[in-house]
Design an enzyme around this catalytic site. Structure first.
Site, PDB file in Angstrom:
ATOM      1  N   GLU A 187      70.572  94.991  87.210  1.00 14.64           N
ATOM      2  CA  GLU A 187      70.358  96.402  87.549  1.00 14.64           C
ATOM      3  C   GLU A 187      71.229  97.303  86.681  1.00 14.64           C
ATOM      4  OE1 GLU A 187      71.078  97.274  91.680  1.00 14.64           O
ATOM      5  OE2 GLU A 187      70.606  99.399  91.441  1.00 14.64           O
ATOM      6  N   GLY A 206      67.485  96.442  99.798  1.00  7.27           N
ATOM      7  CA  GLY A 206      68.247  96.620 101.043  1.00  7.27           C
ATOM      8  C   GLY A 206      69.641  96.054 100.922  1.00  7.27           C
ATOM      9  N   SER A 244      66.169 103.402  98.433  1.00  7.60           N
ATOM     10  CA  SER A 244      65.230 104.251  97.689  1.00  7.60           C
ATOM     11  C   SER A 244      63.796 103.764  97.885  1.00  7.60           C
ATOM     12  CB  SER A 244      65.566 104.225  96.202  1.00  7.60           C
ATOM     13  OG  SER A 244      66.889 104.622  95.988  1.00  7.60           O
TER      14      SER A 244
END
Ligand SMILES: Cc1cc2nc3c(=O)[nH]c(=O)nc-3n(C[C@H](O)[C@H](O)[C@H](O)COP(=O)(O)OP(=O)(O)OC[C@H]3O[C@@H](n4cnc5c(N)ncnc54)[C@H](O)[C@@H]3O)c2cc1C
Length: 403
Positions: free
Chosen positions: A248, A131, A165
């Site tokens: 990431e 989020g 997602s």
């Protein structure tokens, strides 16, 4: 026999006995184990394989044992990877917290949070979503407005997250919230862990042009989040968020070669371009008939190998020095996204209009799959921070250019 050699022998023998035969066949998109409370394990042997790997701590081999890992060093982990690759073993679990949230928690969470969350991540029990983005905070992520008000023993959270997602399939969300609106925007952000079953959370799916979309918008209305679910200090969220983004970004650049790249029909990464070119363009004397395409494929292949070699070199340097400063993550993200998109454009060139599949028209399943993933690849230079933002970071932090 050296200690490393005997470890290899032990791993090999263990895998021989414990990796079910069906887990040594190519992984299809439907059979991926994403984990979480709702994981259904289409193939029951996938459950067994996960349980066995979890028992050894091998879903997260480098993590300390008390958090669900095996406490391996880099050399032993490499041996484990090689032995898994040797028998084409499927990854028992594909869950991004293994590579992103987990390492960030190891670095920033308190002991209680580590003991609670890390083993659950290692076991694939909880599916997480990210989020970060909001309707008014994408590239300018520090502008997040979702508010977390201090109400004594809990935070009261109000706001909305977008492009989240798989939020509709997730059990928990790690979330950036505004803990202090009165200070510089980067200084007033908290990093909260939120149970998606908390009252006040609703999730709306977002449809995409490809017809298949993982995107959701998450609405938070008076959601009570216990204080102990804040990671780090109330205003430390920005540092945690940035570190997690480094994990990431590095992970994205490795997609092709590692974990996700092995899944049949995911991202088109598993499609062998030379075979595809021979099928659609024909061959002369065993070579792709179209010389120009042949040259482009070779150039692309060399670039992919160069990226992987650079990744390995930087990894080895980090292992040797014991410091992974993450400064190269933007380079890998930028270049990895570029190559990944190029790969899909090459498929388009090879297949021509056959790659522009349309449901209910006479296209094969593979052609439709390639169309979907070509459309999906457009997002690679956006997700996890756009390519323009990566170039800004490279210019500022690595090249130290003036603003
Ligand atoms: C496939 C996919 C999955 C995603 N999953 C998630 C998720 O799970 N969780 C989540 O929180 N978010 C997710 N996102 C959202 C993603 O992080 C944002 O889309 C991204 O950060 C860009 O933000 P934005 O869409 O608001 O674009 P904007 O920030 O509005 O940018 C629009 C354009 O302006 C350019 N731009 C903006 N600022 C600058 C600047 N300073 N210099 C140069 N150019 C600039 C950008 O590069 C871009 O081209 C996902 C996105 C995609 C595509």
């Amino acid at each position: 026999m050296s200690e490393l050699e005997s470890f290899r022998a032990e791993v090999r023998a263990w895998l021989e006995c414990n990796c079910p035969m069906s887990m040594r066949t190519p992984l299809t998109a439907e059979q991926v184990v994403w984990g979480g409370r709702h994981e259904s394990f289409i193939n029951p042997e996938a459950r067994l394989w996960l349980e066995r790997m979890v028992e050894r701590g091998w879903t997260v081999p480098r993590w300390p044992k008390q958090y669900g890992g095996a406490g391996l060093d880099a050399a032993h982990e490499q041996v484990l990877r090689e032995e898994l690759d040797r028998i084409d073993a499927r990854p028992p679990l594909i869950a991004f917290p293994l590579w992103m949230l987990g390492p960030a928690l190891l670095e920033f969470a308190n002991e209680e949070q580590k003991r609670f969350h890390l083993p659950r991540i290692a076991r694939g029990e909880i599916r997480w979503c990210q989020g970060y983005s909001e309707p008014g905070a994408g590239s300018d992520l520090a502008a997040v407005q979702t508010r977390a008000e201090d109400r004594g023993d809990h935070y009261l959270v109000n706001g909305s997250k977008i492009w989240t997602s798989y939020a509709d399939k997730s059990d928990w969300m790690f979330c950036l919230v505004r803990t202090d609106p009165s200070v510089r925007k980067q200084e007033g952000i908290g990093f909260l862990l939120i149970d998606m079953q908390s009252p006040g959370i609703s999730v709306a799916p977002i449809r995409l042009i490809s017809g298949a979309s993982p995107f959701c918008q998450v609405f938070l209305a008076d959601v009570k989040v216990p204080k102990h679910q804040l990671v780090g200090r109330p205003n430390q969220g920005w540092s945690i968020a940035k570190r997690l983004l480094e994990y990431e970004r590095k992970w994205f650049s490795e997609l092709d070669q590692s974990r996700i790249g092995h899944i049949v029909g995911v991202g088109g990464a598993s499609v062998a371009l030379p075979a595809l070119a021979k099928e659609y363009l024909g061959e002369t004397a065993g070579r792709i008939a179209d010389e120009a395409i042949r040259a482009e494929l070779i150039a692309h292949d060399i670039d992919e190998m160069a990226l992987q070699a650079t990744l390995l070199r930087i990894d080895e340097r980090a292992r040797a020095s014991g410091v992974d400063d993450g400064s190269m993550a933007s380079v890998f993200k930028y270049y990895g996204a570029r190559l990944y998109k190029e790969r899909h454009e090459l498929m388009m060139k090879i297949m021509g209009t056959r790659a522009l599949g349309w449901q209910d028209e006479p296209f094969t399943a593979t052609e439709l799959d390639i169309t979907r993933h070509w459309l999906r690849s457009k997002g690679n230079s956006i997700e996890g921070g756009t390519s323009e933002i990566q170039l800004n970071i490279i210019a500022k932090r690595l090249l130290e250019l003036p603003d």
